[in-house]
Design a protein around this motif. Structure first.
Motif, PDB file in Angstrom:
ATOM      1  N   GLU A 101      21.841  84.068  40.213  1.00 40.33           N
ATOM      2  CA  GLU A 101      20.495  82.973  40.438  1.00 40.33           C
ATOM      3  C   GLU A 101      20.696  81.797  39.265  1.00 40.33           C
ATOM      4  OE1 GLU A 101      18.437  82.323  42.615  1.00 40.33           O
ATOM      5  OE2 GLU A 101      18.551  84.160  43.969  1.00 40.33           O
ATOM      6  N   ASN A 113      17.003  84.335  48.752  1.00 42.75           N
ATOM      7  CA  ASN A 113      17.656  82.996  48.496  1.00 42.75           C
ATOM      8  C   ASN A 113      17.256  82.040  49.505  1.00 42.75           C
ATOM      9  OD1 ASN A 113      20.546  81.214  49.425  1.00 42.75           O
ATOM     10  ND2 ASN A 113      20.267  81.646  46.874  1.00 42.75           N
ATOM     11  N   CYS A 114      17.062  82.253  50.872  1.00 40.79           N
ATOM     12  CA  CYS A 114      16.780  80.938  51.628  1.00 40.79           C
ATOM     13  C   CYS A 114      15.367  81.082  52.358  1.00 40.79           C
ATOM     14  CB  CYS A 114      17.971  81.070  52.759  1.00 40.79           C
ATOM     15  SG  CYS A 114      17.828  82.405  53.945  1.00 40.79           S
ATOM     16  N   THR A 121      23.686  80.986  51.618  1.00 45.30           N
ATOM     17  CA  THR A 121      23.091  82.331  51.508  1.00 45.30           C
ATOM     18  C   THR A 121      23.701  83.577  51.984  1.00 45.30           C
ATOM     19  OG1 THR A 121      20.824  81.283  52.133  1.00 45.30           O
ATOM     20  CG2 THR A 121      20.985  83.649  52.789  1.00 45.30           C
ATOM     21  N   HIS A 138      25.687  84.374  49.103  1.00 45.25           N
ATOM     22  CA  HIS A 138      24.830  85.191  47.891  1.00 45.25           C
ATOM     23  C   HIS A 138      24.868  86.488  47.938  1.00 45.25           C
ATOM     24  CE1 HIS A 138      21.523  84.084  45.186  1.00 45.25           C
ATOM     25  NE2 HIS A 138      21.060  85.350  45.524  1.00 45.25           N
TER      26      HIS A 138
END
Length: 506
Positions: free
Chosen positions: A184, A254-255, A286, A289
């Motif tokens: 992140e 994440n999204c 994403t 990720h």
């Protein structure tokens, strides 16, 4: 009259309901028996409706816990129906409670909707480490172009991992999640993304507010490793409750949960078994990720297998917390304590201006420095942080953005961002917004009108002024200025008018 002869009473509110219903269809109210009239419920006041709504919401939570999803939805509908019947004036103290409950109901409905398409799973379940083509691609990236960044982030992780692991264990969550900040933010408490996500756990502003992270003129708790960690874990628990597995929860982290739910609902089947079922339909960042996270787990779990010799992690900084109630600059405080400014800044990374707020604040200082710090703060001047923008500048002949930026001790990019400029071109007469933190290149006092010794003038305080500078410019003393203006401290404000006795000293 005898009791048997007395007329029986009818609830007037119940009778009114019947009359209004009849009028709505253009009919005369029908004749009702006493029992029928009393069976019609009277209109309830707002407070009673709010109590009913809360009671229905609590019953919905109970139904959800026993996995009665239909029963939970029925009760949530009932709760929302009660809210719709509430009529409140704009100044009612119940408005906030109504809004809070509306949000709770919406979240519960979303949670139930996600549960219907997600398999049940324990919150402390481990994360499956698959080595598919997507994970291997990220491993290769870490081995090559991102190798140094990966190793630096791993080294930095030592400052925070013990704290994160402690929080994870408290919540009975998988310890593997402690590595999420590596992908992140590279474990940087002040990391800022292109999407304006901030901090080690990359919260956008609205999500930070949602999970209780304070954001004001002085403090942004998204940059506090401890507070942001606790908020991030609560968010991930909520996401895990929605989706049932950690990989999907990490993707949603994440999204956003809404984006993941849209992908799930768009499937041809009405269920999914794991994150990889929806992987191909997620936004690119994403979708990448989760493989990056799994690649990280594989590398830190067996560095040699993947060609890494990872550095020794940095040790966490031992600190103690003191309660202060004064605005001071961390650089000034650290100088008085004889420690590096970076130490105090790292311990208190949530402070936006590297200064404490003008209200009660829990300051972290290195272990053993608590008492010295409290004694030192008493002697320090109060620091007033700059507003984001206070100055306006009119472009003159010969000006360039670079020259203006140097004069105001800021950057060209900052000026362009504040004024929505797409290029470096400016025109004579154009008014630019400038950050006040820089101040003009020439000391404000030097631009004041000349005055002869013995004269008494009125001086208007400008940005960057202090009493010492003003006294020096006019050949007087701070004490004379304070006495002439009935000042009890050295604090002055921009725009304040001061009487100055030029050239007069005790």
């Amino acid at each position: 009259a005898l009791a048997a002869d007395a007329p029986e009473t009818v609830d007037p509110a119940a009778a009114t309901v019947v009359e209004e219903a009849a009028e709505a269809v253009g009919e005369e109210p029908p004749a009702l028996t006493i029992e029928e009239a009393q069976a019609v419920p009277p209109e309830k006041d707002a407070a009673t409706l709010l109590e009913d709504a809360f009671a229905a919401y609590e019953e919905a939570q109970t139904a959800f816990e026993r996995e009665d999803l239909e029963g939970a939805l029925t009760k949530l509908d009932e709760a929302y129906g009660a809210l719709l019947r509430m009529s409140l004036p704009a100044e009612s103290p119940l408005l906030q409670e109504k809004q809070d409950l509306r949000l709770l109901i919406a979240r519960s409905i979303q949670k139930i909707s996600a549960t219907r398409t997600a398999p049940a799973s324990s919150v402390n379940g481990s994360i499956p480490l698959v080595e598919n083509q997507w994970v291997l691609r990220e491993i290769k990236s870490f081995q090559a172009a991102e190798r140094k960044a990966f190793e630096d982030a791993y080294k930095r992780s030592g400052q925070y991992r013990d704290m994160i692991l402690e929080e994870l264990r408290r919540e009975s969550m998988p310890e593997q999640l402690a590595w999420i900040p590596l992908i992140e933010s590279a474990f940087k408490p002040r990391a800022l993304s292109r999407a304006r996500a901030l901090g080690m756990w990359q919260f956008i502003r609205s999500t930070g507010y949602r999970y209780g992270l304070k954001q004001d003129k002085y403090v942004d708790e998204r940059m506090d490793p401890v507070k942001a960690t606790r908020a991030a874990l609560q968010y991930m628990i909520e996401l895990h409750d929605m989706f049932g597995d950690w990989t999907t929860a990490i993707a949603a982290y994440n999204c956003g949960e809404a984006a993941v739910q849209r992908v799930i609902r768009a499937q041809k089947v009405d269920y999914f078994d794991s994150f990889w079922d929806i992987f191909a339909n997620l936004p690119f960042e994403t979708a990448r990720h989760v493989p990056r996270f799994i690649a990280t787990l594989l590398i830190v779990g067996d560095p040699a297998k993947y060609g890494f010799e990872l550095p020794e992690p940095d040790p966490p900084i031992a600190f103690e917390t003191i309660r202060i109630n004064a605005a001071v600059k961390l650089a000034t405080l650290s100088q008085n304590l004889g420690i590096e400014t970076a130490v105090l800044v790292n311990l208190n990374s949530e402070l936006r201006h590297d200064s404490t707020p003008n209200y009660a604040y829990d300051l972290r200082v290195p272990s053993g420095y608590g008492e010295r710090c409290l004694a030192s703060i008493v002697t320090l001047p109060q620091y007033i942080p700059p507003d984001v923008v206070t100055d306006r500048y009119t472009v003159r002949r010969g000006d360039t953005l670079g020259a203006i930026a140097r004069r105001y001790r800021t950057s060209v990019n900052t000026i362009k961002r504040l004024n929505n400029l797409r290029s470096n071109l400016i025109r004579i007469g154009q008014v630019l917004r400038l950050p006040s933190r820089g101040g003009a290149s020439a000391p404000p006092v030097s631009a004041a009108p000349a005055a002869k010794p013995g004269e008494t003038i009125t001086y208007t305080v400008r940005n960057g002024d202090n009493l010492f500078q003003i006294a020096k410019a006019y050949g007087t003393t701070v004490d004379r200025i304070k006495s002439a203006n009935n000042l009890s401290s050295d604090i002055i404000a921009i725009g304040q008018r001061l009487v100055i006795e030029v050239g007069k000293t005790p």
